[in-house]
Design a protein around this motif. Structure first.
Motif, short mmCIF file in Angstrom:
data_model
loop_
_atom_site.label_atom_id
_atom_site.label_comp_id
_atom_site.label_asym_id
_atom_site.label_seq_id
_atom_site.Cartn_x
_atom_site.Cartn_y
_atom_site.Cartn_z
N GLN A 39 0.62 -1.43 -0.07
CA GLN A 39 -0.31 -0.10 0.25
C GLN A 39 0.96 1.18 0.46
O GLN A 39 0.31 2.55 -0.83
N ARG A 77 -9.24 2.92 -9.79
CA ARG A 77 -10.02 1.26 -9.81
C ARG A 77 -9.38 0.54 -11.11
O ARG A 77 -9.53 -0.60 -11.38
N ARG A 80 -5.62 -1.34 -10.59
CA ARG A 80 -6.55 -2.36 -10.24
C ARG A 80 -6.77 -3.60 -11.25
O ARG A 80 -6.25 -4.43 -11.08
N LYS A 81 -7.65 -3.09 -12.19
CA LYS A 81 -8.52 -4.14 -13.08
C LYS A 81 -7.47 -4.61 -14.33
O LYS A 81 -6.71 -5.82 -14.40
N ARG A 84 -4.65 -6.61 -12.59
CA ARG A 84 -5.07 -8.29 -11.84
C ARG A 84 -5.07 -8.42 -13.12
O ARG A 84 -4.96 -10.32 -13.08
N ARG A 147 -0.74 0.19 -9.19
CA ARG A 147 -0.50 -1.37 -8.65
C ARG A 147 0.62 -2.55 -9.55
O ARG A 147 0.46 -1.79 -10.31
#
Length: 164
Positions: A39, A77, A80-81, A84, A147
């Protein structure tokens, strides 16, 4: 030194001081357990990219962009997507504009740059379209999400201007 250059230099120093204080405060305030480490690394990456973006804007006689919680939410967001899925892609900016009540929205995405500074200077500022987004006079707001997946950073930079 002209008044304009003096005011740009003052704003630049304030941006750098703000990020330095923010990173220092975060480092002191967080107990570095493994998830907190990740983080903190993301927050430092994002803060560095935010500051370097505004330095570039100031150097090109543009107003610095302000942080905006809604735009930030969409940037995080998206980062992060992408992490992932371990691929780079753009999001639907019409949804961002509607949710954040923006009249203007834009986005830069990237992956593989080791620092917030490098993604701005070595990536986006060396690409015509991304550079145009960073320097666009109409933008007033910015959010940056970063991320990491498998050691690779995925980054989304979302720009906006509030609807009147």
């Amino acid at each position: 030194m002209t008044d304009r250059r003096r005011s740009i230099r003052t704003a630049l120093v304030a941006c750098v001081a703000s990020v330095t204080m923010t990173a220092g405060t975060l480092a002191a305030a967080v107990t570095l357990a493994p998830p907190a480490h990740a983080q903190l690394a993301a927050l430092e990456y994002q803060a560095e990219a935010f500051t370097v973006t505004n330095v570039q804007r100031l150097q090109h006689a543009r107003v610095p962009l302000r942080h905006h919680a809604c735009v930030q939410k969409w940037a995080v967001r998206q980062a992060r997507k992408m992490a992932r899925q371990e691929r780079m892609f753009h999001q639907d900016l019409a949804r961002v504009a509607k949710d954040c009540h923006l009249s203007l929205a834009g986005e830069n995405v990237a992956y593989g740059y080791p620092t917030g500074r490098s993604v701005v200077l070595d990536g986006w500022m060396k690409s015509t379209g991304h550079r145009a987004n960073i320097l666009k006079r109409g933008y007033r707001l910015m959010g940056i999400g970063a991320r990491r997946a498998g050691g690779t950073w995925y980054v989304a930079q979302v720009f906006g201007r509030k609807a009147r």
